[in-house]
Write an enzyme that holds these catalytic residues in place. Structure first.
Site, mmCIF file in Angstrom:
data_model
loop_
_atom_site.group_PDB
_atom_site.id
_atom_site.type_symbol
_atom_site.label_atom_id
_atom_site.label_comp_id
_atom_site.label_asym_id
_atom_site.label_seq_id
_atom_site.Cartn_x
_atom_site.Cartn_y
_atom_site.Cartn_z
ATOM 1 N N ASP A 77 78.612 141.811 -16.010
ATOM 2 C CA ASP A 77 77.849 142.648 -16.923
ATOM 3 C C ASP A 77 77.631 141.880 -18.225
ATOM 4 O O ASP A 77 78.389 140.966 -18.563
ATOM 5 C CB ASP A 77 78.546 143.980 -17.187
ATOM 6 C CG ASP A 77 79.895 143.837 -17.869
ATOM 7 O OD1 ASP A 77 80.716 143.039 -17.380
ATOM 8 O OD2 ASP A 77 80.123 144.501 -18.889
ATOM 9 N N GLU A 139 83.092 144.816 -18.140
ATOM 10 C CA GLU A 139 84.002 144.149 -19.086
ATOM 11 C C GLU A 139 83.539 144.354 -20.514
ATOM 12 O O GLU A 139 84.367 144.489 -21.429
ATOM 13 C CB GLU A 139 84.082 142.647 -18.765
ATOM 14 C CG GLU A 139 85.174 141.899 -19.525
ATOM 15 C CD GLU A 139 84.718 141.382 -20.892
ATOM 16 O OE1 GLU A 139 85.588 140.939 -21.686
ATOM 17 O OE2 GLU A 139 83.504 141.417 -21.186
#
Length: 390
Positions: A77, A139
Site C-alpha cells: 500500500d 502499513e
C-alpha cells in the site's frame, strides 16, 4: 497472467507501480498479479483478507515445509498523490539519471520487486529451511495487514524464525525503531451564548488545557525522559497534530477534538503515558466541567499503535544481514515499521531495504537503480544462507 519467464526487478517494479494501491483503494489487482507470477514459478502461497474482502496479504513459502526459516517482508500500500505536483505519471515507472520514479518505487515496491525477481533463482536452490515472502496491506494506515498475516501464520503453523523488513534504509541494517501510538481526543462541553460563559462548558478551553499539559509533557520528555542513543531525538516524543472545534464565534463550543501521538523509544510504554493524560484530565479538568454539566468530559480513542523494535547487536540475524549486505554499521530510526509487530509475535526482526526514507511519500518519489541492484544481490545471498542451515 504472467508466464514463467524471468523478469528483472525493473520489469516487475514497472508492473507493481502501475497498480494504484493507495491505502484507501483495493490492492487485489496487484495481489492477483503476484499470485499469477508465483503460480507460474510453482511457488505455493496463502492469502488473508481484511474484513471488507477488498485487500489481501500474501504469504508465499519456498523450500521445505519445516518450521522456522527467514521471511522477507514488504507492504504494497502507498500514501496518496493527491495535492502533490509530479513531473510524470506517478503510476507509470520513469527511468532517468540512474533513478526509478513512481509512487511506491521507494516505499516499498522496489524491495518487493527485488524479492519477486529472485524467485526463479531461489526456487532452484536446495534450501534446508524455508524462505518466506510476506506482502502486506495497510502499513501506511495502522499495520492491520501485518497483524492479520501473523494470525494466519500462527494458526497454520507457518511462522518463520527470522524476518527482514525491506523498508528503505540505504541497505543499512536497522536494529531499532521507535514505537507509535496515535490517539484521537474528543471533548464534550455544553453549548450556550458566549455572553453567559458560566452557563456553558467550553470544549475548546478544556481541550486547550489538555494540550497545555501535552506541551509540558513534551518538554519533560526532552529534559528527563529515557535516553536511547542512536535515535534522533534520543528520547520519546509527544505532540498534537490536528485540532478542531466550535461552530460560530458567539456560541460556546459544545465539541472539540484533537489528534496526537507518542513516538516511544524501546523501554517506554505509550499506553502508560496515555493513562497519565487520562488521569490528568479526570483529576484536573473534568471536575469543573461536570459541575456545570454531568455529561461533559473527555473520550480517548486510540487510532493505531505500532510497537517499537529492538534487536541485540550480537543477534545472529544482525550478523547475517551485515554479511549479506556488506554493511558493518547498524542504525536506529524514528519511524515505525511492521518489524515491531513481527517481533511482538516472537519473530526476531530487523529492517534493511533499498532506498532512502527521505524520498518516501514525496512528489516524484524515486529509488536509485544501484540501490535496487544491491538489494538484488542481498536477497539472493540471504536465500543462499538457507542452503547451509542446520
Amino acid at each position: 497472467m504472467p508466464d514463467a519467464r524471468r523478469l528483472s526487478t525493473i520489469d516487475i517494479l514497472e508492473r507493481l507501480v502501475s497498480f494504484d494501491t493507495t491505502s484507501c483503494e483495493s490492492n487485489l489487482p496487484l495481489i492477483d498479479w503476484i499470485s499469477g507470477y508465483l503460480t507460474a514459478h510453482g511457488v505455493p502461497f496463502r492469502l488473508s483478507h481484511d474484513p471488507t474482502g477488498l485487500k489481501a496479504n500474501l504469504h508465499a513459502t519456498i523450500g521445505p515445509g519445516l518450521a522456522g526459516g527467514i521471511a522477507l517482508s514488504g507492504h504494497v500500500d502507498t500514501v496518496p498523490v493527491d495535492g502533490q505536483r509530479w513531473n510524470s505519471d506517478p503510476f507509470a515507472l520513469r527511468l532517468a539519471d540512474g533513478r526509478a520514479y513512481a509512487r511506491g518505487a521507494c516505499d516499498m515496491k522496489g524491495f518487493v520487486a527485488s524479492c519477486l525477481a529472485a524467485v526463479p533463482d531461489i526456487v532452484a536452490m536446495d534450501l534446508r529451511r524455508p524462505l518466506h515472502l510476506f506482502v502486506s496491506y495497510d502499513e501506511e494506515v495502522d499495520c492491520g495487514g501485518a497483524r492479520v498475516l501473523m494470525e494466519q501464520a500462527r494458526s497454520d503453523g507457518s511462522m518463520p524464525a527470522l524476518c527482514i523488513v525491506g523498508e528503505p534504509s540505504g541497505m543499512q541494517p536497522i536494529v531499532a525503531h521507535k514505537g507509535r501510538l496515535a490517539v484521537r481526543v474528543e471533548v464534550k462541553g455544553r453549548p450556550g451564548h458566549s455572553s453567559r460563559p458560566a452557563e456553558g462548558v467550553n470544549a475548546i478551553h478544556a481541550a486547550a488545557e489538555a494540550i497545555g499539559w501535552i506541551g509540558r509533557e513534551a518538554a519533560r520528555l526532552e529534559r528527563e525522559g529515557r535516553r536511547v542513543e542512536g535515535f534522533l531525538p534520543a528520547h520519546s516524543t509527544i505532540h498534537v497534530g490536528l485540532i478542531s472545534g466550535g461552530t460560530i464565534l458567539n456560541i460556546i463550543p459544545e465539541d472539540a477534538s484533537f489528534e496526537m501521538e507518542w513516538r516511544t523509544v524501546p523501554g517506554d510504554d505509550a499506553f502508560a503515558e496515555l493513562d497519565r493524560l487520562r488521569r490528568h484530565a479526570a483529576e484536573t479538568i473534568e471536575p469543573a466541567m461536570r459541575h456545570v454539566s454531568p455529561e461533559a468530559g473527555f473520550r480517548f480513542l486510540p487510532l493505531n499503535e505500532l510497537p517499537p523494535l529492538a534487536i541485540e547487536e550480537d543477534h545472529p540475524l544482525v550478523d547475517l544481514v551485515r554479511q549479506c549486505g556488506g554493511a558493518n554499521a547498524t542504525g536506529k530510526v524514528g519511524y515505525g515499521t511492521e518489524a515491531g509487530i513481527f517481533q511482538q509475535n516472537g519473530i526476531a526482526s530487523i529492517v534493511c531495504g533499498p532506498g532512502d526514507i527521505a524520498q518516501a511519500h514525496q512528489p516524484d518519489e524515486w529509488i536509485a537503480l544501484d540501490q535496487l541492484a544491491a538489494c538484488d544481490r542481498f536477497v539472493r545471498r540471504v536465500a543462499d544462507t538457507l542452503t547451509r542451515a542446520a
